[in-house]
Scaffold this active site. Structure first.
Site, PDB file in Angstrom:
ATOM      1  CE  LYS A   1      -5.983  -0.471  -0.914  1.00 39.98           C
ATOM      2  NZ  LYS A   1      -4.820   0.211  -0.294  1.00 39.98           N
TER       3      LYS A   1
ATOM      4  CE  LYS B   1      -3.940   7.111   9.181  1.00 43.01           C
ATOM      5  NZ  LYS B   1      -3.158   6.663  10.342  1.00 43.01           N
TER       6      LYS B   1
ATOM      7  CD  GLU C   1      -3.826  -1.433   3.015  1.00 42.88           C
ATOM      8  OE1 GLU C   1      -4.117  -1.118   1.856  1.00 42.88           O
ATOM      9  OE2 GLU C   1      -3.980  -0.638   3.984  1.00 42.88           O
ATOM     10  CG  ASP C   2      -1.972   2.655   6.334  1.00 45.10           C
ATOM     11  OD1 ASP C   2      -2.317   2.262   5.199  1.00 45.10           O
ATOM     12  OD2 ASP C   2      -2.194   3.805   6.755  1.00 45.10           O
TER      13      ASP C   2
ATOM     14  CB  SER D   1      -2.010   2.990  -3.662  1.00 46.45           C
ATOM     15  OG  SER D   1      -2.551   4.219  -3.217  1.00 46.45           O
ATOM     16  CB  ALA D   2      -7.372   3.649  -2.344  1.00 48.13           C
TER      17      ALA D   2
ATOM     18  CG  ASP E   1      -1.667   1.189   1.495  1.00 50.79           C
ATOM     19  OD1 ASP E   1      -2.384   1.592   0.579  1.00 50.79           O
ATOM     20  OD2 ASP E   1      -1.580   1.775   2.594  1.00 50.79           O
ATOM     21  CG  LEU E   2       1.881   5.562  -2.041  1.00 52.63           C
ATOM     22  CD1 LEU E   2       3.358   5.215  -2.226  1.00 52.63           C
ATOM     23  CD2 LEU E   2       1.371   6.309  -3.284  1.00 52.63           C
ATOM     24  CG  ASP E   3      -1.551   7.709   0.551  1.00 55.86           C
ATOM     25  OD1 ASP E   3      -0.472   7.994   0.013  1.00 55.86           O
ATOM     26  OD2 ASP E   3      -2.644   8.165   0.165  1.00 55.86           O
TER      27      ASP E   3
ATOM     28  CB  THR F   1       0.179  11.063   1.870  1.00 54.72           C
ATOM     29  OG1 THR F   1      -0.260   9.727   1.862  1.00 54.72           O
ATOM     30  CG2 THR F   1       1.357  11.247   0.954  1.00 54.72           C
TER      31      THR F   1
HETATM   32  P1  B16 Z   1      -6.656  10.196  -3.591  1.00 53.21           P
HETATM   33  P2  B16 Z   1      -3.685   4.124   0.122  1.00 53.21           P
HETATM   34  C1  B16 Z   1      -5.515   6.090   0.116  1.00 53.21           C
HETATM   35  O1  B16 Z   1      -4.255   5.608  -0.218  1.00 53.21           O
HETATM   36  C2  B16 Z   1      -5.484   6.950   1.371  1.00 53.21           C
HETATM   37  O2  B16 Z   1      -5.142   6.159   2.506  1.00 53.21           O
HETATM   38  C3  B16 Z   1      -6.833   7.574   1.596  1.00 53.21           C
HETATM   39  O3  B16 Z   1      -6.811   8.401   2.747  1.00 53.21           O
HETATM   40  C4  B16 Z   1      -7.252   8.381   0.354  1.00 53.21           C
HETATM   41  O4  B16 Z   1      -8.547   8.937   0.501  1.00 53.21           O
HETATM   42  C5  B16 Z   1      -7.219   7.463  -0.870  1.00 53.21           C
HETATM   43  O5  B16 Z   1      -5.920   6.900  -0.995  1.00 53.21           O
HETATM   44  C6  B16 Z   1      -7.576   8.187  -2.146  1.00 53.21           C
HETATM   45  O6  B16 Z   1      -6.579   9.113  -2.423  1.00 53.21           O
HETATM   46  O7  B16 Z   1      -7.618  11.252  -3.182  1.00 53.21           O
HETATM   47  O8  B16 Z   1      -5.224  10.683  -3.673  1.00 53.21           O
HETATM   48  O9  B16 Z   1      -7.069   9.457  -4.845  1.00 53.21           O
HETATM   49  O10 B16 Z   1      -3.565   4.067   1.622  1.00 53.21           O
HETATM   50  O11 B16 Z   1      -4.647   3.107  -0.471  1.00 53.21           O
HETATM   51  O12 B16 Z   1      -2.327   4.124  -0.565  1.00 53.21           O
HETATM   52 MG    MG Z   2      -2.765   3.221   3.381  1.00 52.18          MG
END
Ligand code: B16
Ligand code: MG
Length: 221
Positions: free
Chosen positions: A145, A45, A169-170, A114-115, A9-11, A17
């Site tokens: 997710k 998150k 994953e966090d 990542s989302a 996962d990224l964030d 972030t």
């Molecule tokens: P964006 P991950 C997620 O990333 C974040 O944890 C989540 O807080 C955020 O709303 C989502 O990405 C969408 O991000 O607005 O940049 O498309 O944890 O899946 O890497």
């Molecule tokens: Mg994350």
């Protein structure tokens, strides 16, 4: 079956972030007159951008039409981009690069799951866009997710069966997505929150290949 691929996962796993998401959402909620705290931010998150806005509107007990929602989500994202544009390689979380290097030397396949639709910009800003064999992100998936789509897509892109993949994953929804994909899942954060993960560490600085093999063997018992 041995683990031969790692999906990150990224964030919250590779970079932090969450604070930039918080600052950008806070700017929007201040404008809308909604009280939004860092505790509320925890609920966002791993959740997609539009689903995050829905949670915020629920907190503020507000209803908006679809056009307005799109407008506010875009506004928030423009503010968020202002923050991530300034990110530097120093923001890669501790232990991430040494662990990925060790995995590479052991011929693991490595991917992002990542989302975030901002994944390409974040990877580019912190200088690690060339580190992964594949990037599955919010731009190529349609189901958020805990649906397993993003991790199954990542596995498909690197040509590895789900049962041979481990996900880092966090977020609770992300751990569920990994399990729904039939993958081993190592949580990054608190074991009290990520109760469904096979194992939890506080960060990638606690990971190495020998430990991964132990976790893998224990999970299969
Ligand atoms: P964006 P991950 C997620 O990333 C974040 O944890 C989540 O807080 C955020 O709303 C989502 O990405 C969408 O991000 O607005 O940049 O498309 O944890 O899946 O890497
Ligand atoms: Mg994350």
């Amino acid at each position: 079956m041995q683990i031969t691929a790692c999906i990150f996962d990224l964030d919250g796993v590779i970079v932090d972030t969450a604070r930039y998401h918080f600052l950008a959402w806070k700017r929007l909620t201040d404008q809308l007159g909604i009280l939004f705290t860092e505790e509320d931010n925890e609920r966002l998150k791993g959740v997609s951008r539009m689903a995050s806005l829905e949670i915020i509107l629920e907190i503020g007990n507000r209803r908006l039409d679809e056009n307005r929602k799109q407008e506010y989500a875009t506004l928030k994202n423009n503010w968020y981009i202002e923050y991530i544009k300034k990110m530097t390689p120093d923001e890669i979380l501790p232990g991430c690069l040494p662990f990925i290097k060790e995995l590479r030397n052991a011929n693991f396949r490595i991917a992002i799951g990542s989302a975030s639709k901002n994944t390409p910009m974040i990877l580019e800003r912190v200088g690690i866009q060339g580190l992964f064999d594949a990037v599955a992100d919010g731009n190529i998936i349609s189901k958020a997710k805990p649906d397993p789509e993003v991790f199954l897509k990542a596995a498909e892109m690197i040509g590895v069966k789900p049962g041979n993949c481990v996900v880092f994953e966090d977020a609770v929804a992300g751990v569920q997505a990994a399990l729904n994909a039939g993958m081993l899942c190592i949580g990054i954060g608190s074991p009290k929150i990520l109760t469904e993960a096979h194992f939890v560490v506080s960060g990638l600085s606690e990971m190495n290949l020998a430990k991964l093999r132990i976790i893998e063997n224990d999970a299969r018992l």
